[in-house]
Design a protein around this motif. Structure first.
Motif, PDB file in Angstrom:
ATOM      1  N   PRO A 138       0.822  -1.218   0.000  1.00 23.21           N
ATOM      2  CA  PRO A 138       0.000   0.000   0.000  1.00 23.21           C
ATOM      3  C   PRO A 138       0.854   1.266   0.000  1.00 23.21           C
ATOM      4  O   PRO A 138       1.994   1.245   0.465  1.00 23.21           O
ATOM      5  CB  PRO A 138      -0.789  -0.076   1.313  1.00 23.21           C
ATOM      6  N   THR A 183       5.086   1.619   9.475  1.00 25.59           N
ATOM      7  CA  THR A 183       5.789   2.804   8.955  1.00 25.59           C
ATOM      8  C   THR A 183       5.697   3.941   9.974  1.00 25.59           C
ATOM      9  O   THR A 183       6.720   4.562  10.320  1.00 25.59           O
ATOM     10  CB  THR A 183       5.200   3.244   7.598  1.00 25.59           C
ATOM     11  N   GLY A 209       0.459  15.773   7.561  1.00 21.34           N
ATOM     12  CA  GLY A 209      -0.150  14.542   7.035  1.00 21.34           C
ATOM     13  C   GLY A 209      -0.697  13.702   8.170  1.00 21.34           C
ATOM     14  O   GLY A 209       0.003  13.459   9.170  1.00 21.34           O
ATOM     15  N   ASN A 212      -2.030   7.139   6.978  1.00 21.71           N
ATOM     16  CA  ASN A 212      -1.456   5.969   7.636  1.00 21.71           C
ATOM     17  C   ASN A 212      -0.167   6.312   8.387  1.00 21.71           C
ATOM     18  O   ASN A 212      -0.022   5.997   9.567  1.00 21.71           O
ATOM     19  CB  ASN A 212      -1.215   4.872   6.587  1.00 21.71           C
ATOM     20  N   LEU A 286       3.307  14.460   1.291  1.00 23.95           N
ATOM     21  CA  LEU A 286       3.621  14.395  -0.142  1.00 23.95           C
ATOM     22  C   LEU A 286       5.088  14.678  -0.432  1.00 23.95           C
ATOM     23  O   LEU A 286       5.819  15.149   0.438  1.00 23.95           O
ATOM     24  CB  LEU A 286       2.803  15.464  -0.890  1.00 23.95           C
TER      25      LEU A 286
HETATM   26  P1  NAD Z   1      -2.262   8.447   3.090  1.00 25.88           P
HETATM   27  O1  NAD Z   1      -2.970   8.605   1.811  1.00 25.88           O
HETATM   28  O2  NAD Z   1      -2.786   7.475   4.093  1.00 25.88           O
HETATM   29  O3  NAD Z   1      -2.144   9.868   3.851  1.00 25.88           O
HETATM   30  C1  NAD Z   1      -1.650  11.037   3.254  1.00 25.88           C
HETATM   31  C2  NAD Z   1      -1.993  12.214   4.180  1.00 25.88           C
HETATM   32  O4  NAD Z   1      -1.400  13.408   3.653  1.00 25.88           O
HETATM   33  C3  NAD Z   1      -3.500  12.501   4.305  1.00 25.88           C
HETATM   34  O5  NAD Z   1      -3.802  12.806   5.649  1.00 25.88           O
HETATM   35  C4  NAD Z   1      -3.686  13.754   3.436  1.00 25.88           C
HETATM   36  O6  NAD Z   1      -4.795  14.547   3.840  1.00 25.88           O
HETATM   37  C5  NAD Z   1      -2.367  14.449   3.705  1.00 25.88           C
HETATM   38  N1  NAD Z   1      -2.049  15.506   2.752  1.00 25.88           N
HETATM   39  C6  NAD Z   1      -2.195  15.538   1.413  1.00 25.88           C
HETATM   40  N2  NAD Z   1      -1.812  16.740   0.935  1.00 25.88           N
HETATM   41  C7  NAD Z   1      -1.400  17.463   1.993  1.00 25.88           C
HETATM   42  C8  NAD Z   1      -0.878  18.772   2.161  1.00 25.88           C
HETATM   43  N3  NAD Z   1      -0.708  19.578   1.131  1.00 25.88           N
HETATM   44  N4  NAD Z   1      -0.550  19.196   3.413  1.00 25.88           N
HETATM   45  C9  NAD Z   1      -0.736  18.392   4.486  1.00 25.88           C
HETATM   46  N5  NAD Z   1      -1.212  17.142   4.383  1.00 25.88           N
HETATM   47  C10 NAD Z   1      -1.544  16.684   3.166  1.00 25.88           C
HETATM   48  O7  NAD Z   1      -0.753   8.100   2.708  1.00 25.88           O
HETATM   49  P2  NAD Z   1       0.368   7.401   3.603  1.00 25.88           P
HETATM   50  O8  NAD Z   1       0.321   5.940   3.360  1.00 25.88           O
HETATM   51  O9  NAD Z   1       0.286   7.914   4.992  1.00 25.88           O
HETATM   52  O10 NAD Z   1       1.688   7.931   2.872  1.00 25.88           O
HETATM   53  C11 NAD Z   1       2.205   9.216   3.123  1.00 25.88           C
HETATM   54  C12 NAD Z   1       3.619   9.279   2.579  1.00 25.88           C
HETATM   55  O11 NAD Z   1       4.416   8.278   3.215  1.00 25.88           O
HETATM   56  C13 NAD Z   1       3.770   9.023   1.080  1.00 25.88           C
HETATM   57  O12 NAD Z   1       4.874   9.779   0.617  1.00 25.88           O
HETATM   58  C14 NAD Z   1       4.135   7.557   1.014  1.00 25.88           C
HETATM   59  O13 NAD Z   1       4.840   7.237  -0.163  1.00 25.88           O
HETATM   60  C15 NAD Z   1       5.018   7.452   2.226  1.00 25.88           C
HETATM   61  N6  NAD Z   1       5.170   6.093   2.726  1.00 25.88           N
HETATM   62  C16 NAD Z   1       4.084   5.367   3.103  1.00 25.88           C
HETATM   63  C17 NAD Z   1       4.271   4.088   3.598  1.00 25.88           C
HETATM   64  C18 NAD Z   1       3.121   3.268   4.100  1.00 25.88           C
HETATM   65  O14 NAD Z   1       3.369   2.183   4.646  1.00 25.88           O
HETATM   66  N7  NAD Z   1       1.881   3.713   3.984  1.00 25.88           N
HETATM   67  C19 NAD Z   1       5.567   3.530   3.648  1.00 25.88           C
HETATM   68  C20 NAD Z   1       6.655   4.314   3.276  1.00 25.88           C
HETATM   69  C21 NAD Z   1       6.445   5.597   2.813  1.00 25.88           C
END
Ligand code: NAD
Length: 399
Positions: A138, A183, A209, A212, A286
């Protein structure tokens, strides 16, 4: 891709960073797949753009997230797949690097529509993915339900029960309960350890953010006794001088859709949030959150990259010159891929892993990695050096 290679060339001074042939090798992915998914919505045919980039498999099978976001592009996939190669190498996993996604805003589609689109994605990619070849996970805009769809479709097409085709699945499908937290918890442990290393006490912590990664980083930091003073999401940010009740905030986000509905706190825009005074800024949203426009206004003393590539590499030097310590993405958010490895193994061997053991192991791994790489403030350079050395050794032997 070029930005990472340029960074390696300009920042790291070793045999491999001066080797043009090696840098050229890294700058071209093993395979880039770009394809269309025609989809009928509201009587009109939309042609959705889909991608899977397999960057490198010299150290193990391709491994990387699958995202649904309007910003998905080939350029973005290339950079993120490269980062996965570096991350898997740093964390000493038998994985390489990949990334995939579809350029759509998932909020504009129903759950059933997403399911149909994802099934089509798997169908078209079927010959290029596999439990021992390329495994998904994911990422932005995807969750365990999407992973379940990938698993079901892939198993159906190939007439083989294939739980290890993705990680981040529900527990009843050879998933690991701890994967969902891994994570975010890893980001929290990286923050906790880094804070001790830089000697910051009672820090004012902000988290950009609340998906997750951000949510579970907040939960664990709160559990470790830290006060979280600011949180933002795509709709805006909140700042509470007395600290935020994280469990209450989770409820508000679930019920009303955004953190901005949390009461009794100052409200700012998502952009303003980043430049408000704080000691620790956890970036969990992001790419490119800190860039040429806002770099001079950043006030944090410690930045932890929960998201992938949230800082434009060209301005990192400006932050380092301001004495800001940065825990880079490939270290801070590697908890996800680390625990994914155990989930992948569970799917292949039926061996189970307990949450407590995984959390303990994750914490120890992060501590070991930070001890190795936090020798000076340029942790990213030290992490890249460790990762690349292994890839270089293979490159030299192979070619
Ligand atoms: P997600 O979709 O669950 O959450 C993203 C969050 O960012 C949401 O709360 C959204 O509202 C917020 N957001 C979007 N635009 C924003 C802005 N301009 N200002 C503030 N907040 C904003 O995604 P996620 O899984 O939490 O992933 C977030 C980041 O972490 C991504 O870069 C992803 O590649 C990275 N990542 C995720 C995982 C994982 O296990 N989910 C692992 C490694 C890296």
């Amino acid at each position: 891709m070029e930005s990472i290679c340029k960074y390696i060339k300009n920042t790291i001074n070793t045999e491999f960073s001066r080797n043009e042939e090696f840098l050229n090798y890294l700058s071209v992915p093993y395979k880039s797949i770009v394809f269309s998914i025609p989809f009928k919505k509201g009587g009109k045919i939309q042609t959705l753009k889909a991608f899977r980039v397999q960057h490198n498999n010299d150290l193990g099978i391709f491994k990387g997230g699958f995202r649904l976001s309007p910003y998905v592009s080939l350029g973005e996939m290339l950079v993120l797949a490269f980062l996965m190669t570096l991350k898997s190498s740093l964390w000493e996993l038998p994985f390489g690097g990949a990334k995939g996604g579809i350029s759509i805003d998932p909020k504009e589609y129903t759950e059933e529509e997403i399911k149909q689109i994802v099934k089509e994605y798997v169908k078209k990619l079927n010959n290029d993915i596999g439990e021992d070849w390329d495994v998904m996970a994911p990422d932005l805009g995807t969750n365990e339900t999407v992973m379940e769809t990938i698993f079901n479709e892939y198993s159906q097409i190939n007439k083989k029960f294939s739980p290890s085709i993705t990680t981040g699945k529900p527990e009843y499908l050879y998933g690991l309960g701890f994967r969902k937290f891994s994570t975010g918890y890893g980001v929290a442990y990286a923050t906790d350890i880094a804070l001790k290393k830089v000697g910051l006490k009672n820090p004012r912590i902000f988290i950009q953010g609340f998906g997750n990664v951000g949510r579970y980083a907040a939960v664990k930091l709160y559990e470790l006794g830290y006060k979280i003073s600011g949180v933002s999401d795509s709709k805006g940010g909140i700042i509470c001088e007395n600290g935020i009740d994280i469990n209450k905030l989770i409820k508000v986000k679930q019920e009303k859709g955004s953190v901005v509905f949390y009461e009794d706190c100052k409200k700012v825009s998502s952009e303003e949030f980043l430049t408000e005074p704080c000691d620790v800024l956890i970036l969990a949203a992001l790419e490119n959150a800190i860039n040429k426009e806002n770099v001079n206004a950043i006030k944090a003393k410690l930045i932890v990259e929960g998201a992938n590539f949230p800082i434009d590499l060209e301005i990192e030097d400006t932050l380092l010159k301001k004495n800001i310590t940065i825990v880079p993405d490939i270290l801070a958010n590697g908890g996800g891929v680390y625990v994914s490895y155990f989930e992948w193994l569970k799917g292949k061997t039926s061996q189970n892993f307990e949450n407590e053991d995984l959390e303990k192991s994750l914490k120890e791994k992060i501590e070991t990695l930070l001890n190795k790489t936090c020798k000076d403030r340029n942790i990213r350079k030290n992490c890249y050096t460790l990762s690349l050395r292994k890839l270089y050794e293979i490159f030299i032997k192979k070619y």
